[in-house]
Scaffold this active site. Structure first.
Site, PDB file in Angstrom:
ATOM      1  N   ASP A 104       0.811  -1.217   0.000  1.00 24.21           N
ATOM      2  CA  ASP A 104       0.000   0.000   0.000  1.00 24.21           C
ATOM      3  C   ASP A 104       0.847   1.271   0.000  1.00 24.21           C
ATOM      4  OD1 ASP A 104       0.903  -0.559   2.523  1.00 24.21           O
ATOM      5  OD2 ASP A 104      -0.992  -0.174   3.550  1.00 24.21           O
ATOM      6  N   ARG A 163       1.190   4.647  18.084  1.00 23.13           N
ATOM      7  CA  ARG A 163       0.828   5.651  17.078  1.00 23.13           C
ATOM      8  C   ARG A 163       1.207   7.085  17.458  1.00 23.13           C
ATOM      9  NH1 ARG A 163       1.439   1.728  14.005  1.00 23.13           N
ATOM     10  NH2 ARG A 163      -0.371   0.761  13.025  1.00 23.13           N
ATOM     11  N   ASP A 177      -6.316   3.931  12.935  1.00 26.32           N
ATOM     12  CA  ASP A 177      -4.992   4.527  12.775  1.00 26.32           C
ATOM     13  C   ASP A 177      -5.024   5.860  12.052  1.00 26.32           C
ATOM     14  OD1 ASP A 177      -3.656   2.627  14.204  1.00 26.32           O
ATOM     15  OD2 ASP A 177      -3.070   1.436  12.475  1.00 26.32           O
ATOM     16  N   SER A 202      -3.894  -9.447   8.041  1.00 28.61           N
ATOM     17  CA  SER A 202      -2.925  -8.353   8.143  1.00 28.61           C
ATOM     18  C   SER A 202      -2.315  -8.341   9.544  1.00 28.61           C
ATOM     19  CB  SER A 202      -3.587  -7.009   7.846  1.00 28.61           C
ATOM     20  OG  SER A 202      -4.547  -6.690   8.834  1.00 28.61           O
TER      21      SER A 202
END
Length: 417
Positions: A19, A98, A127, A185
Site C-alpha cells: 500500500d 501511534r 490509525d 494483516s
C-alpha cells in the site's frame, strides 16, 4: 530550494509494503518530493531492504529513527501505571505506538521543511484518526495527505481490486510484488503484534494455530514454571529477577524485552476479541502481548497493596479514561495530558516487589512486599485484636442498614388495586 519546492515536500509514513509503495509512486506522479519515514519501535523488519525499496521507488531519502527506548519509557510505562486496557481486554499495543510515530513524523517534517505528511491508513480504521490527531496536535498548520480516502484512488487501489489488470500494470511499473504470505494483516512493534482482516473478519472463524509469532501455544509451553520477582517504584518496573535461572535486569528496554521472552515462551498474552472501533464499527482482532500481560498482573497487585481504597476508586475511573483517550488518538489532547498527570501522581506510593509464577498461559501472583504498604497484619489478624474494637461494628452495620430497612419496608407495602 524555492518556496514552491518546499510546499511540495511530503514526509510519507512508509512501511515498505504494497500500500505505501503504491502511495509513494503516486505521490511522485503528483509532483511531490517524498521523504520516506519508518519508526523502529521494535518490529522485526529488514530495515536496509525497506530503505532500498523506498529509494528505488523514488524517495529522496529514507529516515528510520530508533525509538525503542522512548517507546518503553514514555509510552509503555505510563500505560503500566494506568493498568491500561481498552474495553477491559486490549492492552493498546498499536494505539500506544501511534502517538510516538506521529510525534517523530512531525519532527522529521519540521527538520526537512515539509508542509505535508502522508500515511497509508485506511478510511475504516482507528490509525487514520490517531496519526492525524497527533499530527494536528503537534503541528497545527501541517497538511495531511490521505490517499486511501481519495475516491479515485480507492477505485484503483482498494484491496479488492489489487488483482485487476489496470492495477497489475501499475504495480509492475512500481516494482511491487503481488504476494501475501498470510491471509490476514499484521501490525507489529516491541509491545505486541496484532492480527486482523482476511479470514479473521468472520468472528466465528477460529484463528489458525500458527498465527502467533511472539507466543507459543500454552499446550507447547514448558512443563515447569518460571518464577519472577518484579520490583516497582512509583508504579514503574525498575527490576526483574528470574528466581528460576538467576537473571536480573534493570534497564527499562532490556527489562521489557526480557518479559516478552519469558511470557512468549510460556504461552502468556494472547487474546481473541471483538472491539468497538472509535469510528463506529465493531472489529475482530487477535493480539499477543506477553510482557505487557505479566506487568499488568504484577502492577495491579502492588497498586492494590499500597494505594488507599478511595483513591484507587478514582484512579480506576482515570485508568478507563486514559485507555479510551489513547485508543481514540487523543494522546496529545489537554484531557489526556491531565489524565496522565493525575495517574502519575497516584503512583507516589506504588512501590514494592511482586513475585509471580508464569506457567502455561497464566500469570499467577505468589506474594508481595512493600515498605509503603497499607496492609496491617496485626489489625487484620483473626488471632490478634489490635487497635480495633469489634463492638464498633454494631453501629457501623446499623447505620449502613438504615436505607436497606427503608427499602425493604417499601417493598412489603401493598401495591393497591
Amino acid at each position: 530550494m524555492s518556496n514552491g519546492d518546499v510546499k511540495k515536500l511530503v514526509v510519507l509514513a512508509y512501511s515498505g509494503g504494497l500500500d505505501t509503495s503504491c502511495i509513494l509512486v503516486w505521490l511522485k506522479e503528483q509532483g511531490y518530493d517524498v521523504v520516506a519515514y519508518l519508526a523502529n519501535i521494535g518490529q522485526d523488519e529488514d530495515f536496509d531492504a525497506i530503505k532500498s525499496k523506498a529509494l528505488k521507488f523514488g524517495a529522496s531519502k529514507m529516515i528510520i529513527p530508533d525509538l525503542k527506548k522512548e517507546f518503553v519509557e514514555e509510552f509503555i510505562w505510563p500505560a503500566v501505571q494506568a493498568n491500561a486496557q481498552y474495553e477491559d481486554r486490549y492492552l493498546l499495543g498499536t494505539a500506544l505506538a501511534r502517538p510516538l510515530i506521529a510525534k517523530e513524523m512531525i519532527k522529521v517534517a519540521k527538520q526537512e521543511g515539509a508542509n505535508y505528511v502522508a500515511h497509508g491508513a485506511t478510511g475504516k480504521g482507528n490509525d487514520q484518526i490517531r496519526f492525524e490527531l497527533g499530527a494536528y496536535g503537534l503541528h497545527p498548520t501541517i497538511q495531511v495527505i490521505t490517499p486511501w480516502r481519495i475516491p479515485r484512488l480507492l477505485e484503483i487501489f482498494c484491496p479488492q481490486f489489487w488483482h485487476n489488470s489496470f492495477n497489475n500494470t501499475f504495480l509492475k511499473l512500481a516494482g511491487c510484488l503481488l504476494t501475501k504470505s498470510k491471509p490476514w494483516s499484521m501490525d507489529a512493534n516491541m509491545m505486541h503484534i496484532s492480527y486482523e482482516s482476511g479470514v479473521l473478519e468472520d468472528p466465528n472463524h477460529q484463528s489458525p494455530d500458527d498465527i502467533c509469532t511472539m507466543i507459543v501455544s500454552p499446550e507447547l509451553a514448558p512443563d515447569s514454571p518460571e518464577i519472577l520477582v518484579l520490583e516497582f517504584k512509583r508504579g514503574v518496573p525498575v527490576k526483574v529477577t528470574n528466581k528460576t535461572d538467576g537473571t536480573e535486569l534493570t534497564k527499562p528496554l532490556d527489562l521489557f524485552l526480557y518479559l516478552n521472552k519469558v511470557g512468549g515462551r510460556n504461552g502468556v498474552g494472547k487474546i481473541d476479541i471483538v472491539e468497538n472501533r472509535f469510528i463506529g464499527m465493531k472489529s475482530r482482532g487477535i493480539y499477543e502481548t506477553p510482557g505487557g500481560t505479566i506487568l499488568l498482573a504484577a502492577h495491579t497487585d502492588i497498586e492494590v497493596f499500597t494505594m488507599d481504597r478511595e483513591v484507587r476508586k478514582i484512579k480506576r475511573e482515570l485508568d478507563i479514561k486514559f485507555s479510551e483517550q489513547v485508543y481514540r488518538g487523543f494522546w496529545f489532547s489537554p484531557e489526556c495530558e491531565f489524565t496522565r498527570f493525575c495517574i502519575n501522581k497516584s503512583q507516589d506510593s506504588v512501590e514494592g516487589k511482586v513475585t509471580v509464577k508464569v506457567y502455561k498461559g497464566g500469570v499467577y501472583i505468589l506474594s508481595r512486599e512493600s515498605p509503603l504498604s497499607l496492609y496491617n497484619e496485626q489489625l487484620v489478624s483473626m488471632n490478634v485484636q489490635g487497635n480495633y474494637e469489634p463492638t464498633d461494628a454494631d453501629g457501623f452495620i446499623k447505620i449502613n442498614a438504615l436505607r436497606l430497612r427503608e427499602y425493604g419496608r417499601l417493598r412489603q407495602q401493598p401495591t393497591g388495586k
